[in-house]
Design a protein around this motif. Structure first.
Motif, PDB file in Angstrom:
ATOM      1  N   GLY A  57      78.322  47.676  49.593  1.00 24.48           N
ATOM      2  CA  GLY A  57      77.497  48.840  49.281  1.00 24.48           C
ATOM      3  C   GLY A  57      77.881  50.075  50.061  1.00 24.48           C
ATOM      4  O   GLY A  57      77.350  51.162  49.812  1.00 24.48           O
ATOM      5  N   TYR A  68      80.931  51.286  43.331  1.00 25.21           N
ATOM      6  CA  TYR A  68      79.811  51.729  42.497  1.00 25.21           C
ATOM      7  C   TYR A  68      80.272  51.977  41.069  1.00 25.21           C
ATOM      8  O   TYR A  68      81.434  52.309  40.818  1.00 25.21           O
ATOM      9  CB  TYR A  68      79.190  53.004  43.078  1.00 25.21           C
ATOM     10  CG  TYR A  68      78.382  52.757  44.314  1.00 25.21           C
ATOM     11  CD1 TYR A  68      76.989  52.831  44.291  1.00 25.21           C
ATOM     12  CD2 TYR A  68      79.003  52.432  45.522  1.00 25.21           C
ATOM     13  CE1 TYR A  68      76.240  52.592  45.427  1.00 25.21           C
ATOM     14  CE2 TYR A  68      78.258  52.199  46.661  1.00 25.21           C
ATOM     15  CZ  TYR A  68      76.882  52.280  46.612  1.00 25.21           C
ATOM     16  OH  TYR A  68      76.144  52.028  47.738  1.00 25.21           O
ATOM     17  N   SER A 104      75.196  50.273  42.783  1.00 28.44           N
ATOM     18  CA  SER A 104      76.075  49.455  43.611  1.00 28.44           C
ATOM     19  C   SER A 104      76.304  48.109  42.942  1.00 28.44           C
ATOM     20  O   SER A 104      75.635  47.776  41.958  1.00 28.44           O
ATOM     21  CB  SER A 104      75.432  49.237  44.978  1.00 28.44           C
ATOM     22  OG  SER A 104      74.334  48.326  44.875  1.00 28.44           O
ATOM     23  N   LYS A 164      70.449  45.643  43.720  1.00 30.89           N
ATOM     24  CA  LYS A 164      71.369  46.762  43.555  1.00 30.89           C
ATOM     25  C   LYS A 164      70.695  48.047  44.015  1.00 30.89           C
ATOM     26  O   LYS A 164      69.530  48.299  43.698  1.00 30.89           O
ATOM     27  CB  LYS A 164      71.780  46.923  42.086  1.00 30.89           C
ATOM     28  CG  LYS A 164      72.683  45.834  41.543  1.00 30.89           C
ATOM     29  CD  LYS A 164      73.081  46.180  40.111  1.00 30.89           C
ATOM     30  CE  LYS A 164      74.028  45.136  39.530  1.00 30.89           C
ATOM     31  NZ  LYS A 164      74.465  45.505  38.168  1.00 30.89           N
TER      32      LYS A 164
END
Length: 415
Positions: A57, A68, A104, A164
């Motif tokens: 992330g 991403y 992400s 996410k």
């Protein structure tokens, strides 16, 4: 036997495939339905079987979008793109209800984690940040209509979960962009301001405001026609906006942004409310990042003849070892004489449980509240979609009696 490095390399190649080979198809997905932002976490999680270490992330956005992906872009919006030392989402057509969401990978946040990032925004361009877990969609940072010309830092703590990160840009004007950089997740707690769940009066600068909270089948108004009654509130010391549902045949929810664990203190929730009608019921619950939901307060029906005359004060003790959202939820009813209102919502930490007692004392949850009223946030991993009304609608009924918001009867201060 495959080593950890082999597995990590395979994961990385898969992410590269998603980022490089498929981006043309991803932005065609809408970020909202006809009623507003799509709130089902499963819509954003999809069916990804693998959760990556939380380091996936991290991204500076200095050279690419890293791990991403551009998940969705409304027709009147532009997609996120890498620009200089940051990611940027420019505007397009000028339509206010236009969004673009950057997500992400599915992250395994196995410990208490400090999330930090930097962003700018030029209103009406605005940034909001969510965490989509396997059960729910949590608001980490709500929209705030303020100019952020230089990069400012946002910091918050995440409890252990799998999910996410979602950066949603509202970018209606091509000259007013949203920018993002330096996303970092580090194990351990952190210090920083972020957005704190404090007081919500459902107004800002004399205009209605949801405080960045999610509203599903609830509305905000300063004046409402009460059905089948000639009564009005008689002790109004001041007038303002409030949240409400009226003769609700559907369950609706009002959900706050994410609050931090209470630790060795006691959270104390206070709010003003009106429950009017034989079938009027209001539940207050918390839902944690792991999907656990607990009903803490169950407002009883009020059948008195003067139920519209006085705003009552509720107080709810809150204790949680994980980050959580507070949910106000009406129980569906088929009577046309139902009015439920909420105002002056305040949450604070108290050093002792003795400093926050359940009020009224008979608002103890019932067994059927806990077992038969699942959170409307919890979607599991189904493809079902619930919507949230982002734009606030002034909704005046056709009956004759008006009642208004008041704060003067409580100890809660206005902005």
């Amino acid at each position: 036997m495959a080593t950890y490095d082999d597995v990590s390399r395979c994961q990385w190649l898969f992410l590269v495939y998603l980022i490089v080979d498929v981006p043309g198809a991803l932005p065609q997905r809408p970020c909202r339905d006809s009623n507003g932002f799509i709130e089902a976490s499963s819509y954003f999680l999809e069916n990804h079987p693998t959760a990556y270490p939380m380091q996936y992330g991290d991204c500076s956005f200095g050279q690419s979008l890293c791990n991403y992906t551009q998940f969705c872009t409304d027709q009147d919006a532009e997609s996120w793109r890498q620009n200089g030392d940051h990611a940027e989402c420019p505007g397009k057509t000028g339509r206010y209800e236009s969004f673009s969401v950057l997500v992400s990978p599915l992250l395994d946040i196995s410990h208490v984690t400090c999330l930090t990032f930097e962003y700018t925004q030029e209103p009406p361009g605005q940034l909001s940040v969510y965490l989509a877990t396997t059960t729910s969609l949590f608001i980490i940072m709500p929209e705030e209509v303020r100019q952020k010309q230089g990069f400012v830092n946002f910091t918050t703590v995440l409890s252990s979960t799998t999910g996410k990160l979602m950066f949603r840009a509202r970018t209606p004007d091509v000259n007013h962009s949203v920018q993002l950089r330096a996303v970092k997740l580090q194990q351990g707690s952190c210090t920083g301001s972020g957005f704190v769940l404090t007081t919500c009066l459902f107004e800002r600068d004399y205009l209605p405001s949801s405080c960045g909270w999610s509203m599903n089948n609830w509305n905000i108004t300063a004046q409402l026609s009460a059905p089948e009654s000639t009564e009005s509130i008689s002790d109004a010391a001041s007038i303002g906006y409030f949240a409400y549902v009226i003769h609700p045949i559907r369950k609706g929810t009002l959900t706050t942004i994410m609050a931090q664990p209470t630790g060795n203190q006691t959270g104390c929730l206070e709010f003003s409310y009106i429950l009017c009608g034989p079938d009027s019921r209001l539940l207050v619950s918390i839902e944690t990042l792991d999907g656990n939901r607990r009903v803490l307060w169950s407002g009883p029906p009020n059948t008195s003849t003067d139920c519209l005359k006085t705003w009552k004060l509720a107080q709810v003790p809150v204790s949680s070892t994980a980050a959580f959202a507070i949910i106000f939820e009406n129980v569906p009813a088929y009577s046309t004489s139902i009015v439920i209102t909420v105002d002056s919502v305040r949450y604070m930490l108290q050093p002792s449980p003795l400093d926050c007692q359940l009020e009224p004392q008979h608002a103890q949850p019932r067994d059927n509240d806990i077992t038969s009223s699942p959170s409307s946030l919890t979607q599991g991993l189904s493809r079902s979609i619930s919507s949230v009304s982002v734009s606030l609608v002034y909704n005046q009924e056709t009956a004759s009696t008006l009642f208004q918001s008041t704060i003067g009867h409580t100890s809660i201060d206005r902005k």
